[in-house]
Design a protein around this motif. Structure first.
Motif, PDB file in Angstrom:
ATOM      1  N   TYR A 199       0.846  -1.195   0.000  1.00 50.73           N
ATOM      2  CA  TYR A 199       0.000   0.000   0.000  1.00 50.73           C
ATOM      3  C   TYR A 199       0.883   1.247   0.000  1.00 50.73           C
ATOM      4  O   TYR A 199       2.023   1.233   0.464  1.00 50.73           O
ATOM      5  N   SER A 200       0.351   2.313  -0.565  1.00 47.77           N
ATOM      6  CA  SER A 200       1.101   3.566  -0.652  1.00 47.77           C
ATOM      7  C   SER A 200       0.421   4.627   0.198  1.00 47.77           C
ATOM      8  O   SER A 200      -0.803   4.639   0.338  1.00 47.77           O
ATOM      9  N   VAL A 201       1.241   5.490   0.779  1.00 40.09           N
ATOM     10  CA  VAL A 201       0.755   6.551   1.658  1.00 40.09           C
ATOM     11  C   VAL A 201       1.333   7.875   1.189  1.00 40.09           C
ATOM     12  O   VAL A 201       2.525   7.962   0.863  1.00 40.09           O
ATOM     13  N   HIS A 202       0.496   8.884   1.128  1.00 42.00           N
ATOM     14  CA  HIS A 202       0.968  10.240   0.844  1.00 42.00           C
ATOM     15  C   HIS A 202       1.420  10.843   2.167  1.00 42.00           C
ATOM     16  O   HIS A 202       0.607  11.090   3.047  1.00 42.00           O
ATOM     17  N   VAL A 203       2.718  11.047   2.304  1.00 43.85           N
ATOM     18  CA  VAL A 203       3.292  11.431   3.591  1.00 43.85           C
ATOM     19  C   VAL A 203       3.426  12.950   3.699  1.00 43.85           C
ATOM     20  O   VAL A 203       4.015  13.587   2.826  1.00 43.85           O
ATOM     21  N   HIS A 204       2.877  13.494   4.768  1.00 43.39           N
ATOM     22  CA  HIS A 204       3.073  14.907   5.117  1.00 43.39           C
ATOM     23  C   HIS A 204       3.787  14.928   6.466  1.00 43.39           C
ATOM     24  O   HIS A 204       3.149  14.789   7.513  1.00 43.39           O
ATOM     25  N   GLU A 205       5.095  15.058   6.452  1.00 45.18           N
ATOM     26  CA  GLU A 205       5.837  15.047   7.708  1.00 45.18           C
ATOM     27  C   GLU A 205       5.733  16.408   8.395  1.00 45.18           C
ATOM     28  O   GLU A 205       5.948  17.444   7.761  1.00 45.18           O
ATOM     29  N   PRO A 206       5.399  16.438   9.683  1.00 43.70           N
ATOM     30  CA  PRO A 206       5.375  17.717  10.393  1.00 43.70           C
ATOM     31  C   PRO A 206       6.769  18.345  10.420  1.00 43.70           C
ATOM     32  O   PRO A 206       7.774  17.628  10.460  1.00 43.70           O
ATOM     33  N   PRO A 207       6.858  19.661  10.383  1.00 46.06           N
ATOM     34  CA  PRO A 207       8.180  20.308  10.446  1.00 46.06           C
ATOM     35  C   PRO A 207       8.786  20.171  11.830  1.00 46.06           C
ATOM     36  O   PRO A 207       8.077  20.011  12.830  1.00 46.06           O
ATOM     37  N   VAL A 208      10.110  20.208  11.877  1.00 46.85           N
ATOM     38  CA  VAL A 208      10.849  20.182  13.140  1.00 46.85           C
ATOM     39  C   VAL A 208      11.803  21.372  13.147  1.00 46.85           C
ATOM     40  O   VAL A 208      11.910  22.115  12.171  1.00 46.85           O
ATOM     41  N   THR A 209      12.498  21.546  14.237  1.00 44.79           N
ATOM     42  CA  THR A 209      13.437  22.648  14.320  1.00 44.79           C
ATOM     43  C   THR A 209      14.532  22.509  13.264  1.00 44.79           C
ATOM     44  O   THR A 209      14.973  21.397  12.948  1.00 44.79           O
ATOM     45  N   ALA A 210      14.957  23.642  12.718  1.00 44.27           N
ATOM     46  CA  ALA A 210      16.023  23.630  11.710  1.00 44.27           C
ATOM     47  C   ALA A 210      17.409  23.691  12.350  1.00 44.27           C
ATOM     48  O   ALA A 210      18.410  23.656  11.632  1.00 44.27           O
ATOM     49  N   ASP A 211      17.477  23.786  13.666  1.00 46.95           N
ATOM     50  CA  ASP A 211      18.784  23.819  14.333  1.00 46.95           C
ATOM     51  C   ASP A 211      19.517  22.503  14.098  1.00 46.95           C
ATOM     52  O   ASP A 211      18.904  21.424  14.147  1.00 46.95           O
ATOM     53  N   PRO A 212      20.826  22.540  13.856  1.00 44.25           N
ATOM     54  CA  PRO A 212      21.583  21.303  13.669  1.00 44.25           C
ATOM     55  C   PRO A 212      21.621  20.483  14.956  1.00 44.25           C
ATOM     56  O   PRO A 212      21.454  21.027  16.057  1.00 44.25           O
ATOM     57  N   ILE A 213      21.811  19.189  14.813  1.00 46.80           N
ATOM     58  CA  ILE A 213      21.911  18.307  15.978  1.00 46.80           C
ATOM     59  C   ILE A 213      23.346  18.333  16.505  1.00 46.80           C
ATOM     60  O   ILE A 213      24.271  17.917  15.808  1.00 46.80           O
ATOM     61  N   PRO A 214      23.579  18.805  17.740  1.00 48.00           N
ATOM     62  CA  PRO A 214      24.945  18.839  18.284  1.00 48.00           C
ATOM     63  C   PRO A 214      25.432  17.426  18.613  1.00 48.00           C
ATOM     64  O   PRO A 214      24.693  16.623  19.181  1.00 48.00           O
ATOM     65  N   ILE A 215      26.666  17.126  18.224  1.00 50.71           N
ATOM     66  CA  ILE A 215      27.289  15.842  18.555  1.00 50.71           C
ATOM     67  C   ILE A 215      28.134  16.031  19.805  1.00 50.71           C
ATOM     68  O   ILE A 215      29.083  16.815  19.838  1.00 50.71           O
ATOM     69  N   VAL A 216      27.779  15.303  20.869  1.00 47.57           N
ATOM     70  CA  VAL A 216      28.459  15.411  22.158  1.00 47.57           C
ATOM     71  C   VAL A 216      29.712  14.545  22.186  1.00 47.57           C
ATOM     72  O   VAL A 216      30.745  14.938  22.720  1.00 47.57           O
ATOM     73  N   TYR A 217      29.624  13.368  21.598  1.00 51.34           N
ATOM     74  CA  TYR A 217      30.743  12.408  21.629  1.00 51.34           C
ATOM     75  C   TYR A 217      30.632  11.516  20.404  1.00 51.34           C
ATOM     76  O   TYR A 217      29.537  11.201  19.942  1.00 51.34           O
ATOM     77  N   GLU A 218      31.783  11.096  19.889  1.00 52.09           N
ATOM     78  CA  GLU A 218      31.780  10.208  18.733  1.00 52.09           C
ATOM     79  C   GLU A 218      33.069   9.422  18.672  1.00 52.09           C
ATOM     80  O   GLU A 218      34.153   9.942  18.958  1.00 52.09           O
ATOM     81  N   ASP A 219      32.961   8.145  18.355  1.00 53.17           N
ATOM     82  CA  ASP A 219      34.128   7.324  18.049  1.00 53.17           C
ATOM     83  C   ASP A 219      33.719   6.362  16.938  1.00 53.17           C
ATOM     84  O   ASP A 219      32.708   6.564  16.276  1.00 53.17           O
ATOM     85  N   ALA A 220      34.508   5.321  16.728  1.00 53.45           N
ATOM     86  CA  ALA A 220      34.239   4.406  15.623  1.00 53.45           C
ATOM     87  C   ALA A 220      33.018   3.537  15.857  1.00 53.45           C
ATOM     88  O   ALA A 220      32.545   2.869  14.935  1.00 53.45           O
ATOM     89  N   HIS A 221      32.479   3.560  17.076  1.00 51.05           N
ATOM     90  CA  HIS A 221      31.406   2.641  17.414  1.00 51.05           C
ATOM     91  C   HIS A 221      30.081   3.311  17.711  1.00 51.05           C
ATOM     92  O   HIS A 221      29.033   2.676  17.600  1.00 51.05           O
ATOM     93  N   CYS A 222      30.091   4.559  18.131  1.00 47.98           N
ATOM     94  CA  CYS A 222      28.831   5.186  18.498  1.00 47.98           C
ATOM     95  C   CYS A 222      28.887   6.698  18.295  1.00 47.98           C
ATOM     96  O   CYS A 222      29.966   7.288  18.191  1.00 47.98           O
ATOM     97  N   ILE A 223      27.714   7.289  18.213  1.00 49.33           N
ATOM     98  CA  ILE A 223      27.542   8.741  18.207  1.00 49.33           C
ATOM     99  C   ILE A 223      26.601   9.067  19.356  1.00 49.33           C
ATOM    100  O   ILE A 223      25.579   8.402  19.543  1.00 49.33           O
ATOM    101  N   VAL A 224      26.953  10.071  20.138  1.00 44.29           N
ATOM    102  CA  VAL A 224      26.087  10.550  21.212  1.00 44.29           C
ATOM    103  C   VAL A 224      25.734  11.990  20.902  1.00 44.29           C
ATOM    104  O   VAL A 224      26.618  12.822  20.692  1.00 44.29           O
ATOM    105  N   ILE A 225      24.445  12.282  20.853  1.00 44.68           N
ATOM    106  CA  ILE A 225      24.002  13.609  20.443  1.00 44.68           C
ATOM    107  C   ILE A 225      23.218  14.287  21.562  1.00 44.68           C
ATOM    108  O   ILE A 225      22.766  13.629  22.510  1.00 44.68           O
ATOM    109  N   ASN A 226      23.075  15.583  21.440  1.00 44.30           N
ATOM    110  CA  ASN A 226      22.189  16.367  22.296  1.00 44.30           C
ATOM    111  C   ASN A 226      20.917  16.615  21.482  1.00 44.30           C
ATOM    112  O   ASN A 226      20.830  17.567  20.720  1.00 44.30           O
ATOM    113  N   LYS A 227      19.945  15.725  21.623  1.00 45.69           N
ATOM    114  CA  LYS A 227      18.750  15.768  20.771  1.00 45.69           C
ATOM    115  C   LYS A 227      17.932  17.030  21.040  1.00 45.69           C
ATOM    116  O   LYS A 227      17.543  17.292  22.174  1.00 45.69           O
TER     117      LYS A 227
END
Length: 407
Positions: free
Chosen positions: A113-141
């Motif tokens: 089945y097909s759906v016409h998707v209207h996604e609600p808008p969200v903040t345009a602020d970038p997502i800050p990355i708090v920590y990152e290595d080869a295995h995980c990313i931790v963000i400030n959502k």
């Protein structure tokens, strides 16, 4: 796997990237469909195809009934079937339109089945990355962006926005991402994302322990909240069981949680009952606004636990649309609290055209980890950008993010 504080962000070169190519991921898409307007991130309407397989239908189940059960929704699918949006898929991959909503559901039947998707808008602020290595990313959502990919959010989910950021940076996309835990849509703060299966398994085990429904978490979760009235000065520990009943009338995935007093039984049609424990300590009181800021420590991790326990004390979160004193029986399942709506000429669904403000809750996940400070609680390092550290040999980790602007 181990990086010590204050190495806020690991080397960007360690990220697993591949060339951008077409894939059927919910969050892999062409950035041409993204528009930034008035501080909001918009996704242009698009069609999305889904498939599901009917499994063990009950005698007398129709295609429409199976659909409503699978997606826990009470909405009628008659109009969609009349428009030919539901199709039965044959073994060779071809499909034919389902024209009768009372068609008997057969075990193994594949429906497209097909759906016409209207996604609600969200903040345009970038997502800050708090920590990152080869295995995980931790963000400030940021608030208003959902943690998980689920209707009506696909490209405006955390993974969709984060991958778009990486394409803008390097013209490539992340090969593997998986959310370790979740935060409610209007809640901001620490969110952990795994880059490979091993990291996802390790972090989930470290966070949940043995996974027992009555066990306390090995992970210390520290939140801050702004609540109504003058919170007591003494530390308060709440031990109140929570029960949940999913309300299909409010859409799939919409839940309301309630607390139980000692000796009280839940209604017979509840989905689950679980023990819950939260500790609270006041940070300060603002006489001008009549609100208090409060530290919250989770000993268990239940749905909406902090919000419901604060309500049980008589100090609900100031702007909580579901568990505040003025909570509405109907709340929008979107990142927007106030908006103008318009009906789509193509599919007939209502969608947001003029958002007035984002759905931002005064609740922030400040730190997650396994550590102890001088008083037996977490001890943030004070790094303005947040930081993190991991020691898989000891099975420990600690991630901190900056406090919210309203604190």
């Amino acid at each position: 796997f181990f990086e010590s504080c204050p190495g806020h962000v690991g080397s960007r070169d360690t990220m697993k990237l591949v060339d951008l190519r077409d894939k059927d991921d919910d969050w892999d898409y062409d950035d041409a469909c993204v528009e930034i307007r008035d501080g909001f991130r918009w996704i242009l309407p698009y069609y999305k195809e889904h498939e599901f397989r009917v499994s063990n239908p009950q005698p007398g189940d129709t295609v429409a009934a199976v659909f409503r059960k699978k997606f826990n929704t009470a909405r009628s699918v008659s109009k969609d079937i009349a428009k030919g949006k539901y199709r039965r898929v044959a073994i060779d991959g071809t499909d034919e339109a389902i024209t009768d909503e009372y068609m008997p559901a057969e075990d193994g039947m594949v429906i497209r089945y097909s759906v016409h998707v209207h996604e609600p808008p969200v903040t345009a602020d970038p997502i800050p990355i708090v920590y990152e290595d080869a295995h995980c990313i931790v963000i400030n959502k940021p608030a208003s962006i959902p943690s998980q990919v689920s209707p009506p959010f696909y490209r405006n989910s955390v993974l969709g926005v984060l991958c778009s950021q990486e394409r803008s940076r390097a013209g490539q996309r992340l090969k593997f991402l998986s959310i370790i835990h979740r935060l409610d849509l209007p809640t901001s703060g620490i969110l952990m994302i795994g880059k490979n299966n091993e990291a996802v398994t390790h972090l989930r085990q470290a966070m949940n322990g043995d996974g027992g429904s009555e066990s306390e978490l090995p992970t210390r979760k520290h939140y801050v909240a702004r609540v109504k009235c003058n919170f007591p000065d003494d530390q308060i520990t709440v031990n109140k069981r929570l029960w949940c009943k999913t309300d299909a009338r409010r859409g799939a995935g919409e839940v309301r949680v309630r607390y139980l007093e000692d000796g009280e039984d839940p209604p017979p049609d509840h989905d689950w009952v679980k023990s819950a424990r939260t500790m609270f300590r006041k940070i300060g009181y603002d006489a001008e606004t009549g609100t208090s800021t409060v530290n919250c420590w989770l000993a268990t991790g239940r749905t909406h636990q902090i919000r419901v326990h604060l309500l049980s004390l008589g100090y609900p979160i100031v702007n909580d649309p579901d568990y505040g004193w003025s909570a509405s029986k109907k709340t929008k399942k979107s990142g927007i609290q106030e908006c103008d709506m318009q009906k789509c000429a193509d599919c007939g669904c209502s969608y947001i055209v003029n958002p007035l403000r984002l759905n931002m809750l005064y609740l922030h996940a400040l730190s997650y980890g396994q550590w102890e400070g001088p008083d037996g609680r977490d001890e943030p390092c004070g790094c303005p950008e947040g930081c993190g550290r991991q020691d898989p040999a000891q099975g420990t980790y600690a991630f901190h993010c900056p406090p919210p602007p309203w604190l």
